[in-house]
Design a protein around this motif. Structure first.
Motif, PDB file in Angstrom:
ATOM      1  N   VAL A 115       0.845  -1.208   0.000  1.00 52.77           N
ATOM      2  CA  VAL A 115       0.000   0.000   0.000  1.00 52.77           C
ATOM      3  C   VAL A 115       0.876   1.252   0.000  1.00 52.77           C
ATOM      4  O   VAL A 115       0.624   2.207  -0.748  1.00 52.77           O
ATOM      5  CB  VAL A 115      -0.958  -0.005   1.225  1.00 52.77           C
ATOM      6  N   LEU A 116       1.909   1.245   0.847  1.00 48.24           N
ATOM      7  CA  LEU A 116       2.815   2.410   0.894  1.00 48.24           C
ATOM      8  C   LEU A 116       3.533   2.596  -0.437  1.00 48.24           C
ATOM      9  O   LEU A 116       3.740   3.741  -0.899  1.00 48.24           O
ATOM     10  CB  LEU A 116       3.831   2.254   2.034  1.00 48.24           C
ATOM     11  N   SER A 117       3.921   1.481  -1.049  1.00 55.53           N
ATOM     12  CA  SER A 117       4.589   1.562  -2.351  1.00 55.53           C
ATOM     13  C   SER A 117       3.629   2.170  -3.395  1.00 55.53           C
ATOM     14  O   SER A 117       4.020   3.041  -4.190  1.00 55.53           O
ATOM     15  CB  SER A 117       5.033   0.171  -2.786  1.00 55.53           C
ATOM     16  N   ALA A 118       2.371   1.697  -3.400  1.00 55.83           N
ATOM     17  CA  ALA A 118       1.370   2.227  -4.335  1.00 55.83           C
ATOM     18  C   ALA A 118       1.119   3.704  -4.049  1.00 55.83           C
ATOM     19  O   ALA A 118       0.979   4.513  -4.980  1.00 55.83           O
ATOM     20  CB  ALA A 118       0.074   1.426  -4.229  1.00 55.83           C
ATOM     21  N   LEU A 119       1.070   4.062  -2.749  1.00 58.53           N
ATOM     22  CA  LEU A 119       0.876   5.462  -2.372  1.00 58.53           C
ATOM     23  C   LEU A 119       2.042   6.302  -2.869  1.00 58.53           C
ATOM     24  O   LEU A 119       1.849   7.438  -3.348  1.00 58.53           O
ATOM     25  CB  LEU A 119       0.726   5.579  -0.852  1.00 58.53           C
ATOM     26  N   GLY A 120       3.247   5.752  -2.796  1.00 56.23           N
ATOM     27  CA  GLY A 120       4.433   6.460  -3.316  1.00 56.23           C
ATOM     28  C   GLY A 120       4.302   6.691  -4.809  1.00 56.23           C
ATOM     29  O   GLY A 120       4.662   7.766  -5.318  1.00 56.23           O
ATOM     30  N   GLU A 121       3.824   5.672  -5.526  1.00 56.25           N
ATOM     31  CA  GLU A 121       3.638   5.829  -6.968  1.00 56.25           C
ATOM     32  C   GLU A 121       2.572   6.889  -7.259  1.00 56.25           C
ATOM     33  O   GLU A 121       2.720   7.702  -8.186  1.00 56.25           O
ATOM     34  CB  GLU A 121       3.254   4.484  -7.592  1.00 56.25           C
ATOM     35  N   VAL A 122       1.486   6.884  -6.472  1.00 52.90           N
ATOM     36  CA  VAL A 122       0.423   7.882  -6.655  1.00 52.90           C
ATOM     37  C   VAL A 122       0.979   9.284  -6.402  1.00 52.90           C
ATOM     38  O   VAL A 122       0.725  10.233  -7.170  1.00 52.90           O
ATOM     39  CB  VAL A 122      -0.783   7.588  -5.729  1.00 52.90           C
ATOM     40  N   LEU A 123       1.762   9.400  -5.327  1.00 48.13           N
ATOM     41  CA  LEU A 123       2.349  10.717  -5.003  1.00 48.13           C
ATOM     42  C   LEU A 123       3.338  11.152  -6.085  1.00 48.13           C
ATOM     43  O   LEU A 123       3.411  12.341  -6.431  1.00 48.13           O
ATOM     44  CB  LEU A 123       3.028  10.667  -3.631  1.00 48.13           C
ATOM     45  N   SER A 124       4.083  10.174  -6.614  1.00 47.75           N
ATOM     46  CA  SER A 124       5.031  10.498  -7.685  1.00 47.75           C
ATOM     47  C   SER A 124       4.263  10.968  -8.928  1.00 47.75           C
ATOM     48  O   SER A 124       4.651  11.956  -9.582  1.00 47.75           O
ATOM     49  CB  SER A 124       5.875   9.265  -8.009  1.00 47.75           C
ATOM     50  N   ALA A 125       3.149  10.278  -9.256  1.00 41.44           N
ATOM     51  CA  ALA A 125       2.336  10.681 -10.408  1.00 41.44           C
ATOM     52  C   ALA A 125       1.703  12.044 -10.153  1.00 41.44           C
ATOM     53  O   ALA A 125       1.634  12.895 -11.051  1.00 41.44           O
ATOM     54  CB  ALA A 125       1.260   9.627 -10.678  1.00 41.44           C
ATOM     55  N   LEU A 126       1.253  12.267  -8.916  1.00 40.82           N
ATOM     56  CA  LEU A 126       0.650  13.560  -8.558  1.00 40.82           C
ATOM     57  C   LEU A 126       1.686  14.672  -8.681  1.00 40.82           C
ATOM     58  O   LEU A 126       1.372  15.783  -9.135  1.00 40.82           O
ATOM     59  CB  LEU A 126       0.074  13.487  -7.141  1.00 40.82           C
ATOM     60  N   ARG A 127       2.922  14.373  -8.302  1.00 41.19           N
ATOM     61  CA  ARG A 127       3.985  15.363  -8.449  1.00 41.19           C
ATOM     62  C   ARG A 127       4.207  15.685  -9.924  1.00 41.19           C
ATOM     63  O   ARG A 127       4.386  16.852 -10.310  1.00 41.19           O
ATOM     64  CB  ARG A 127       5.272  14.833  -7.814  1.00 41.19           C
ATOM     65  N   GLY A 128       4.155  14.650 -10.771  1.00 40.85           N
ATOM     66  CA  GLY A 128       4.315  14.871 -12.215  1.00 40.85           C
ATOM     67  C   GLY A 128       3.172  15.736 -12.744  1.00 40.85           C
ATOM     68  O   GLY A 128       3.380  16.628 -13.575  1.00 40.85           O
ATOM     69  N   VAL A 129       1.943  15.450 -12.249  1.00 41.29           N
ATOM     70  CA  VAL A 129       0.782  16.229 -12.674  1.00 41.29           C
ATOM     71  C   VAL A 129       0.937  17.675 -12.210  1.00 41.29           C
ATOM     72  O   VAL A 129       0.702  18.628 -12.965  1.00 41.29           O
ATOM     73  CB  VAL A 129      -0.524  15.607 -12.131  1.00 41.29           C
ATOM     74  N   LEU A 130       1.335  17.863 -10.964  1.00 44.45           N
ATOM     75  CA  LEU A 130       1.506  19.215 -10.437  1.00 44.45           C
ATOM     76  C   LEU A 130       2.639  19.954 -11.149  1.00 44.45           C
ATOM     77  O   LEU A 130       2.554  21.172 -11.402  1.00 44.45           O
ATOM     78  CB  LEU A 130       1.780  19.175  -8.914  1.00 44.45           C
ATOM     79  N   SER A 131       3.664  19.224 -11.487  1.00 48.61           N
ATOM     80  CA  SER A 131       4.779  19.832 -12.210  1.00 48.61           C
ATOM     81  C   SER A 131       4.314  20.278 -13.598  1.00 48.61           C
ATOM     82  O   SER A 131       4.641  21.394 -14.064  1.00 48.61           O
ATOM     83  CB  SER A 131       5.908  18.812 -12.326  1.00 48.61           C
ATOM     84  N   ALA A 132       3.511  19.455 -14.279  1.00 47.30           N
ATOM     85  CA  ALA A 132       3.006  19.804 -15.588  1.00 47.30           C
ATOM     86  C   ALA A 132       2.035  20.977 -15.479  1.00 47.30           C
ATOM     87  O   ALA A 132       2.045  21.886 -16.324  1.00 47.30           O
ATOM     88  CB  ALA A 132       2.309  18.594 -16.227  1.00 47.30           C
ATOM     89  N   LEU A 133       1.226  20.965 -14.431  1.00 44.57           N
ATOM     90  CA  LEU A 133       0.294  22.076 -14.210  1.00 44.57           C
ATOM     91  C   LEU A 133       1.049  23.367 -13.959  1.00 44.57           C
ATOM     92  O   LEU A 133       0.657  24.451 -14.437  1.00 44.57           O
ATOM     93  CB  LEU A 133      -0.632  21.730 -13.030  1.00 44.57           C
ATOM     94  N   GLY A 134       2.124  23.257 -13.222  1.00 47.14           N
ATOM     95  CA  GLY A 134       2.961  24.430 -12.946  1.00 47.14           C
ATOM     96  C   GLY A 134       3.547  24.980 -14.220  1.00 47.14           C
ATOM     97  O   GLY A 134       3.683  26.208 -14.430  1.00 47.14           O
ATOM     98  N   GLU A 135       3.973  24.130 -15.148  1.00 50.80           N
ATOM     99  CA  GLU A 135       4.549  24.567 -16.409  1.00 50.80           C
ATOM    100  C   GLU A 135       3.474  25.233 -17.269  1.00 50.80           C
ATOM    101  O   GLU A 135       3.729  26.241 -17.926  1.00 50.80           O
ATOM    102  CB  GLU A 135       5.150  23.373 -17.179  1.00 50.80           C
ATOM    103  N   VAL A 136       2.269  24.662 -17.237  1.00 51.79           N
ATOM    104  CA  VAL A 136       1.168  25.245 -18.004  1.00 51.79           C
ATOM    105  C   VAL A 136       0.823  26.622 -17.454  1.00 51.79           C
ATOM    106  O   VAL A 136       0.621  27.564 -18.200  1.00 51.79           O
ATOM    107  CB  VAL A 136      -0.066  24.310 -17.980  1.00 51.79           C
ATOM    108  N   LEU A 137       0.790  26.773 -16.186  1.00 54.28           N
ATOM    109  CA  LEU A 137       0.424  28.054 -15.568  1.00 54.28           C
ATOM    110  C   LEU A 137       1.524  29.092 -15.759  1.00 54.28           C
ATOM    111  O   LEU A 137       1.261  30.276 -15.848  1.00 54.28           O
ATOM    112  CB  LEU A 137       0.127  27.860 -14.081  1.00 54.28           C
ATOM    113  N   SER A 138       2.732  28.651 -15.793  1.00 53.10           N
ATOM    114  CA  SER A 138       3.827  29.618 -15.950  1.00 53.10           C
ATOM    115  C   SER A 138       4.015  29.994 -17.429  1.00 53.10           C
ATOM    116  O   SER A 138       4.665  30.979 -17.730  1.00 53.10           O
ATOM    117  CB  SER A 138       5.124  29.097 -15.357  1.00 53.10           C
ATOM    118  N   ALA A 139       3.429  29.334 -18.353  1.00 53.11           N
ATOM    119  CA  ALA A 139       3.579  29.636 -19.775  1.00 53.11           C
ATOM    120  C   ALA A 139       2.661  30.695 -20.259  1.00 53.11           C
ATOM    121  O   ALA A 139       1.965  31.463 -19.847  1.00 53.11           O
ATOM    122  CB  ALA A 139       3.329  28.418 -20.593  1.00 53.11           C
TER     123      ALA A 139
END
Length: 139
Positions: A115-139
């Protein structure tokens, strides 16, 4: 000399008297009834024999009591060993159950790790989503 000894000596035909160790006399001869064999034991020897016999009886009695007590001790020891066997059997069952509990706990911890491993993957994917959102907002 006692009267029986003297009487036997008088009645014996062709008799011989032998002196044995300890002052014991042995009279062997023929009498009107057949072969005659009579012993005479000194009073001191008889008393010594009676004392030894009495002492031997006491020793045998004490030995018998000691053996009886040893039998009781061995029976008690057998009971203790039997009880110890039962305790070890129960302890073995308890340890087996504890092993099963630890096995289940290991499975639970493994699932929790998954479960913790899956949560880590979810958090990693969420970080990727937030990073992409940040790039979209800064453009």
């Amino acid at each position: 000399m006692n009267s029986h000894w003297l009487s036997e000596q008088r009645n014996a035909l062709n008799s011989s008297t032998f002196m044995l160790p300890g002052g014991v006399e042995l009279l062997i001869g023929l009498s009107h009834g057949g072969l005659l064999c009579v012993t005479r034991v000194p009073e001191e020897q008889l008393q010594l024999f009676e004392q030894m016999n009495g002492s031997l009886g006491e020793v045998l009695s004490a030995s018998e009591e000691a053996l009886r007590a040893l039998g009781e001790v061995l029976r008690a020891f057998r009971e203790v060993l039997s009880a110890l066997g039962e305790v070890l059997s129960v302890l073995g069952e308890g340890l087996s159950a504890f092993g099963e509990v630890l096995s289940v706990l290991g499975e639970v911890l493994s699932a929790f790790g998954d479960v913790l491993s899956a949560l880590g993957e979810v958090l990693s994917a969420l970080r990727g989503v937030l990073s992409a959102l940040g790039e979209v907002l800064s453009a």
